[in-house]
Design a protein around this motif. Structure first.
Motif, PDB file in Angstrom:
ATOM      1  N   ALA A 127       0.816  -1.215   0.000  1.00  6.62           N
ATOM      2  CA  ALA A 127       0.000   0.000   0.000  1.00  6.62           C
ATOM      3  C   ALA A 127       0.854   1.271   0.000  1.00  6.62           C
ATOM      4  CB  ALA A 127      -0.933   0.015   1.205  1.00  6.62           C
ATOM      5  N   LEU A 128       2.142   1.127   0.264  1.00  2.41           N
ATOM      6  CA  LEU A 128       3.023   2.301   0.262  1.00  2.41           C
ATOM      7  C   LEU A 128       3.279   2.751  -1.173  1.00  2.41           C
ATOM      8  CD1 LEU A 128       5.500   1.112   3.029  1.00  2.41           C
ATOM      9  CD2 LEU A 128       3.794   2.927   3.229  1.00  2.41           C
ATOM     10  N   PRO A 129       3.418   4.068  -1.381  1.00  2.00           N
ATOM     11  CA  PRO A 129       3.579   4.581  -2.744  1.00  2.00           C
ATOM     12  C   PRO A 129       4.913   4.166  -3.366  1.00  2.00           C
ATOM     13  CG  PRO A 129       3.936   6.333  -1.147  1.00  2.00           C
ATOM     14  CD  PRO A 129       3.466   5.125  -0.371  1.00  2.00           C
ATOM     15  N   GLY A 130       4.884   3.832  -4.630  1.00  2.00           N
ATOM     16  CA  GLY A 130       6.094   3.430  -5.335  1.00  2.00           C
ATOM     17  C   GLY A 130       6.819   4.586  -6.002  1.00  2.00           C
ATOM     18  N   ASP A 131       6.192   5.772  -5.999  1.00  2.00           N
ATOM     19  CA  ASP A 131       6.778   6.914  -6.688  1.00  2.00           C
ATOM     20  C   ASP A 131       7.523   7.873  -5.756  1.00  2.00           C
ATOM     21  OD1 ASP A 131       4.451   7.739  -5.411  1.00  2.00           O
ATOM     22  OD2 ASP A 131       3.921   9.174  -6.973  1.00  2.00           O
ATOM     23  N   LYS A 132       7.646   7.512  -4.471  1.00  2.00           N
ATOM     24  CA  LYS A 132       8.360   8.348  -3.501  1.00  2.00           C
ATOM     25  C   LYS A 132       9.425   7.518  -2.817  1.00  2.00           C
ATOM     26  CE  LYS A 132       4.260  11.050  -2.622  1.00  2.00           C
ATOM     27  NZ  LYS A 132       3.356  11.612  -1.656  1.00  2.00           N
ATOM     28  N   LEU A 133      10.408   8.182  -2.243  1.00  2.00           N
ATOM     29  CA  LEU A 133      11.409   7.489  -1.454  1.00  2.00           C
ATOM     30  C   LEU A 133      10.751   7.020  -0.161  1.00  2.00           C
ATOM     31  CD1 LEU A 133      14.340   6.623  -0.874  1.00  2.00           C
ATOM     32  CD2 LEU A 133      14.675   8.865   0.175  1.00  2.00           C
ATOM     33  N   ILE A 134      10.911   5.749   0.157  1.00  2.00           N
ATOM     34  CA  ILE A 134      10.369   5.181   1.393  1.00  2.00           C
ATOM     35  C   ILE A 134      11.561   4.856   2.290  1.00  2.00           C
ATOM     36  CG2 ILE A 134       9.019   3.340   2.441  1.00  2.00           C
ATOM     37  CD1 ILE A 134       7.661   3.009  -0.356  1.00  2.00           C
ATOM     38  N   VAL A 135      11.572   5.461   3.486  1.00  2.00           N
ATOM     39  CA  VAL A 135      12.665   5.260   4.428  1.00  2.00           C
ATOM     40  C   VAL A 135      12.123   4.562   5.672  1.00  2.00           C
ATOM     41  CG1 VAL A 135      14.442   6.367   5.835  1.00  2.00           C
ATOM     42  CG2 VAL A 135      13.872   7.306   3.577  1.00  2.00           C
TER      43      VAL A 135
ATOM     44  N   LEU B 247      14.346  -5.146   2.538  1.00  2.00           N
ATOM     45  CA  LEU B 247      14.511  -6.329   1.685  1.00  2.00           C
ATOM     46  C   LEU B 247      13.158  -6.858   1.221  1.00  2.00           C
ATOM     47  CD1 LEU B 247      17.364  -8.209   3.588  1.00  2.00           C
ATOM     48  CD2 LEU B 247      17.535  -6.891   1.459  1.00  2.00           C
ATOM     49  N   GLU B 248      12.180  -6.847   2.104  1.00  2.00           N
ATOM     50  CA  GLU B 248      10.833  -7.308   1.750  1.00  2.00           C
ATOM     51  C   GLU B 248      10.237  -6.411   0.650  1.00  2.00           C
ATOM     52  OE1 GLU B 248       7.888 -10.029   1.805  1.00  2.00           O
ATOM     53  OE2 GLU B 248       9.656 -10.132   3.078  1.00  2.00           O
ATOM     54  N   MET B 249      10.455  -5.117   0.763  1.00  2.00           N
ATOM     55  CA  MET B 249       9.949  -4.183  -0.253  1.00  2.00           C
ATOM     56  C   MET B 249      10.594  -4.459  -1.608  1.00  2.00           C
ATOM     57  SD  MET B 249       7.660  -2.175   1.088  1.00  2.00           S
ATOM     58  CE  MET B 249       7.578  -0.673   0.134  1.00  2.00           C
ATOM     59  N   GLN B 250      11.874  -4.764  -1.610  1.00  2.00           N
ATOM     60  CA  GLN B 250      12.559  -5.093  -2.857  1.00  2.00           C
ATOM     61  C   GLN B 250      11.970  -6.364  -3.464  1.00  2.00           C
ATOM     62  OE1 GLN B 250      16.728  -5.191  -1.832  1.00  2.00           O
ATOM     63  NE2 GLN B 250      16.867  -2.969  -1.691  1.00  2.00           N
ATOM     64  N   GLN B 251      11.650  -7.340  -2.632  1.00  2.00           N
ATOM     65  CA  GLN B 251      11.034  -8.568  -3.133  1.00  2.00           C
ATOM     66  C   GLN B 251       9.646  -8.311  -3.706  1.00  2.00           C
ATOM     67  OE1 GLN B 251      11.164 -11.621  -0.125  1.00  2.00           O
ATOM     68  NE2 GLN B 251      13.242 -12.198  -0.683  1.00  2.00           N
ATOM     69  N   LEU B 252       8.988  -7.281  -3.202  1.00  2.00           N
ATOM     70  CA  LEU B 252       7.660  -6.913  -3.714  1.00  2.00           C
ATOM     71  C   LEU B 252       7.756  -6.122  -5.025  1.00  2.00           C
ATOM     72  CD1 LEU B 252       5.875  -5.928  -0.386  1.00  2.00           C
ATOM     73  CD2 LEU B 252       5.359  -7.899  -1.843  1.00  2.00           C
ATOM     74  N   GLY B 253       8.983  -5.830  -5.453  1.00  2.00           N
ATOM     75  CA  GLY B 253       9.172  -5.153  -6.732  1.00  2.00           C
ATOM     76  C   GLY B 253       9.474  -3.673  -6.641  1.00  2.00           C
ATOM     77  N   TYR B 254       9.625  -3.147  -5.448  1.00  2.00           N
ATOM     78  CA  TYR B 254       9.967  -1.734  -5.310  1.00  2.00           C
ATOM     79  C   TYR B 254      11.412  -1.508  -5.738  1.00  2.00           C
ATOM     80  CZ  TYR B 254       5.675  -0.601  -2.785  1.00  2.00           C
ATOM     81  OH  TYR B 254       4.364  -0.388  -2.451  1.00  2.00           O
ATOM     82  N   ASP B 255      11.666  -0.384  -6.359  1.00  2.00           N
ATOM     83  CA  ASP B 255      12.987  -0.006  -6.858  1.00  2.00           C
ATOM     84  C   ASP B 255      13.958   0.160  -5.689  1.00  2.00           C
ATOM     85  OD1 ASP B 255      15.229   1.232  -7.982  1.00  2.00           O
ATOM     86  OD2 ASP B 255      14.050   2.620  -9.187  1.00  2.00           O
ATOM     87  N   ARG B 256      15.134  -0.449  -5.806  1.00  2.00           N
ATOM     88  CA  ARG B 256      16.168  -0.382  -4.768  1.00  2.00           C
ATOM     89  C   ARG B 256      16.510   1.064  -4.406  1.00  2.00           C
ATOM     90  NH1 ARG B 256      20.488  -3.055  -2.440  1.00  2.00           N
ATOM     91  NH2 ARG B 256      22.414  -1.862  -2.363  1.00  2.00           N
ATOM     92  N   ASP B 257      16.468   1.965  -5.367  1.00  2.00           N
ATOM     93  CA  ASP B 257      16.792   3.369  -5.115  1.00  2.00           C
ATOM     94  C   ASP B 257      15.674   4.112  -4.394  1.00  2.00           C
ATOM     95  OD1 ASP B 257      19.268   3.075  -6.333  1.00  2.00           O
ATOM     96  OD2 ASP B 257      18.491   3.651  -8.306  1.00  2.00           O
TER      97      ASP B 257
END
Length: 180
Positions: free
Chosen positions: A114-122, A138-148
Motif C-alpha cells: 500500500a506504500l507509494p512506489g513513486d516516492k522514497l520510502i525510508v 529487503l521485503e519491499m525489494q522482493q515486492l518489486g519496489y525499486d532499490r533506489d
C-alpha cells in the motif's frame, strides 16, 4: 495458535488502522534468506563482530532525510517499532508498520504494498544497526519496489534524536511539559 491484533497506521493522506493477525511460527522466507546471506558462511559470532547486519540494504543518513522531508511529499517515513513504542515516540510525519518476524508474511506484504512506489520510502527502527528496518527494506525489494526508492535510516531513531530533529508522541509531550 495465538492471535493478537496489532493496530498499524499507514498514512496515505490519513491514518488507516489495519488489524494484522500475528502468529507464532517461523521467520518469513525473506527474513530467513536475508539472515543466511548476512552470515556469508561465517559463524554467527564472527559475523556479528565483523559486519553490520544486512550490508546489502541501501541506507540513507538522517541529514539527507531531513533535507528531503523539508521538500514535502518526496519521502515517506516508516517506523518499524511496535505500536506502543510508536505512540510513545516517532519521527514527525512517520507511519507505523511494525516489524514482526513471526507475522504472516502475506498480511505484512499487503500493508507494505500500500506504500507509494513513486516516492522514497525510508524505514527506521530504534536499533543501532537497522536490525528491524533492514529486513523490511529487503521485503519491499522482493515486492518489486525499486532499490533506489527504499532505504533504511542509518542509525535509526537514535541518530535522529541525537541531531535534534522533530519527534512526536506521548513521551515527547511529557518531556516537553516537564521542561516548561
Amino acid at each position: 495458535m495465538k492471535l493478537q491484533f496489532l493496530g498499524i497506521g499507514v498514512v496515505l493522506g490519513a491514518f488507516v488502522f489495519i488489524p494484522a493477525a500475528v502468529s507464532s511460527g517461523t521467520l518469513p522466507e525473506s527474513s530467513q534468506q536475508a539472515a543466511s546471506a548476512t552470515k556469508g558462511g561465517q559463524s554467527a559470532s564472527e559475523s556479528s563482530k565483523s559486519a553490520i547486519p544486512f550490508p546489502e540494504v541501501p541506507r540513507i543518513t538522517a541529514e539527507e532525510v531531513q533535507r528531503m522531508a523539508k521538500d514535502k511529499g518526496n519521502v515517506v517515513l516508516v517506523d518499524t517499532d511496535d505500536s506502543e513504542s510508536y505512540a510513545a515516540e516517532h519521527i514527525k510525519g512517520a507511519v507505523n508498520v511494525a516489524y514482526d518476524p513471526t507475522a504472516d508474511v502475506r498480511s505484512q506484504d499487503d500493508m507494505l504494498s500500500a506504500l507509494p512506489g513513486d516516492k522514497l520510502i525510508v524505514f527506521y527502527c530504534n536499533c543501532a544497526h537497522e536490525e528491524d528496518s533492514a529486513p523490511m527494506v529487503l521485503e519491499m525489494q522482493q515486492l518489486g519496489y525499486d532499490r533506489d526508492k527504499v532505504k533504511a535510516l542509518k542509525g535509526g531513531l537514535t541518530r535522529w534524536e541525537q541531531l535534534g530533529y522533530p519527534l512526536v508522541g506521548t513521551d515527547v509531550r511529557t518531556a516537553q511539559a516537564k521542561a516548561n
